[in-house]
Design a protein around this motif. Structure first.
Motif, short mmCIF file in Angstrom:
data_model
loop_
_atom_site.label_atom_id
_atom_site.label_comp_id
_atom_site.label_asym_id
_atom_site.label_seq_id
_atom_site.Cartn_x
_atom_site.Cartn_y
_atom_site.Cartn_z
N PHE A 204 33.68 47.35 53.74
CA PHE A 204 34.41 47.44 52.48
C PHE A 204 35.33 48.64 52.51
N ILE A 205 36.22 48.69 51.52
CA ILE A 205 37.16 49.79 51.37
C ILE A 205 37.01 50.35 49.97
N LEU A 206 37.03 51.66 49.86
CA LEU A 206 37.11 52.33 48.58
C LEU A 206 38.53 52.82 48.39
N ALA A 207 39.11 52.52 47.25
CA ALA A 207 40.50 52.89 46.97
C ALA A 207 40.58 53.68 45.68
N GLY A 208 41.25 54.84 45.74
CA GLY A 208 41.48 55.63 44.54
C GLY A 208 42.80 55.25 43.91
N GLN A 209 42.76 55.01 42.59
CA GLN A 209 43.97 54.67 41.84
C GLN A 209 43.94 55.40 40.51
N GLY A 210 44.87 56.36 40.36
CA GLY A 210 44.83 57.18 39.16
C GLY A 210 43.50 57.92 39.08
N PRO A 211 42.84 57.92 37.94
CA PRO A 211 41.55 58.61 37.81
C PRO A 211 40.36 57.74 38.19
N SER A 212 40.63 56.56 38.78
CA SER A 212 39.58 55.57 39.01
C SER A 212 39.44 55.23 40.48
N VAL A 213 38.32 54.55 40.80
CA VAL A 213 38.04 54.11 42.16
C VAL A 213 37.71 52.63 42.13
N LEU A 214 38.22 51.90 43.14
CA LEU A 214 37.96 50.48 43.29
C LEU A 214 37.14 50.23 44.54
N HIS A 215 36.34 49.17 44.50
CA HIS A 215 35.58 48.70 45.67
C HIS A 215 36.20 47.38 46.10
N ILE A 216 36.71 47.32 47.36
CA ILE A 216 37.35 46.12 47.89
C ILE A 216 36.47 45.57 49.00
N GLY A 217 35.98 44.34 48.83
CA GLY A 217 35.05 43.76 49.76
C GLY A 217 35.72 43.10 50.96
N GLN A 218 34.88 42.52 51.84
CA GLN A 218 35.38 41.91 53.06
C GLN A 218 36.32 40.75 52.79
#
Length: 296
Positions: free
Chosen positions: A23-37
């Protein structure tokens, strides 16, 4: 911004690849996203009240440190889920680098001082400052030293890269090779080589030779020399990444360039985000992940 819309419109992005876990963790603004396979994107988790996420770093299994502006916060990652594991801690200065250790979390500030946040603490304290005097940094790294506090690698606005011991303040090396601000730094754990990126559109690769590396004594006696000065970007260079025998660089011109470390020759280049500025670059082994100003 709805749950079904996955366009990230902030220029300040950071991607942290977790290749082994898929997976990938992505920071966007003040938040974090979890992007799966399968490229599924979880609802964003707000981690800061106001600060923009600039860095995500593994500090232990299932535990990630989010850093941005003057703030830090611990996040838990388990089974595709993100959750906050502690309060947002605001520090006295802008933060450029962090390194966990037995004493706590070391933090490098934009005014070239070292802070320490003890485990469970809510306020950091200054524990180091270079004997050479204060200066402004645009980039920095903290490298672990066995049986010692970290080695600071500081990228200054004057175009120099300074290496100093965090607790004693002793300056070990001053690397001169750029005509502009140092925007990014990278370190090769295998060869101890360093790379510096600048707004003069160049990347310098510094060879490090010596005995007893990576100890403090080894760095103190090491010979650090300019191996290559690389020109392959049309604008400021933001990031560099060492991979076996290769160096990747990413810039404001949207180019991702690949260099042969032995010869200093350009191997390949492209525009993975359609020409948008590249703000982040990470990866190991099988590939790299970039984050662009177009939200991709």
């Amino acid at each position: 911004w709805g749950q079904g819309e996955h366009t990230l419109k902030q220029q300040q992005e950071l991607l942290q690849e977790a290749e082994e876990q898929g997976f990938i963790l992505a920071g966007q603004g003040p938040s974090v996203l979890h992007i799966g396979q399968e490229e599924e994107v979880s609802p964003r988790l707000q981690v800061f009240l106001e600060a923009t996420v600039h860095s995500l770093e593994w500090v232990a299994e299932g535990l990630v440190l989010a850093r941005g502006g003057k703030s830090t916060r611990l996040l838990g990652v388990q089974g595709g889920r993100l959750e906050v594991r502690g309060p947002e801690v605001r520090h006295r200065d802008w933060l450029l680098a962090s390194l966990p250790g037995p004493e706590g979390l070391h933090l490098l500030t934009a005014h070239n001082s070292l802070l320490l946040l003890e485990e469970g603490g809510r306020e950091s304290r200054e524990v180091g400052r270079p004997c050479s005097g204060p200066c402004i940094l645009y980039s920095g790294m903290l490298l672990p030293l066995p049986s010692s506090s970290p080695l600071v690698v500081a990228g200054t606005v004057q175009g120099a890269v300074l290496l100093w011991h965090s607790y004693s303040g002793q300056q070990l090396h001053s690397l001169q090779g750029h005509d502009g601000v140092i925007l990014g730094l990278a370190h090769c754990a295998l060869t101890h080589a360093l790379a510096s990126c600048s707004d003069d559109r160049s990347v310098c690769v510094w060879g490090v030779a010596g005995r007893d590396l990576p100890s403090l004594q080894g760095w103190r006696g090491a010979e650090v020399s300019l191996q290559h000065r690389l020109y392959g970007h049309l604008a400021r260079v933001h990031r560099a990444l060492f991979l076996p025998s290769l160096l990747y660089t990413a810039g404001e011109d949207g180019r991702l360039a690949v260099w042969n470390l032995d010869t200093g020759q350009l191997v390949d280049s492209g525009e993975p985000c359609g020409g948008a500025a590249l703000w982040s670059l990470c990866g190991e082994g099988g590939g790299v992940v970039v984050g662009g100003g177009d939200g991709s």
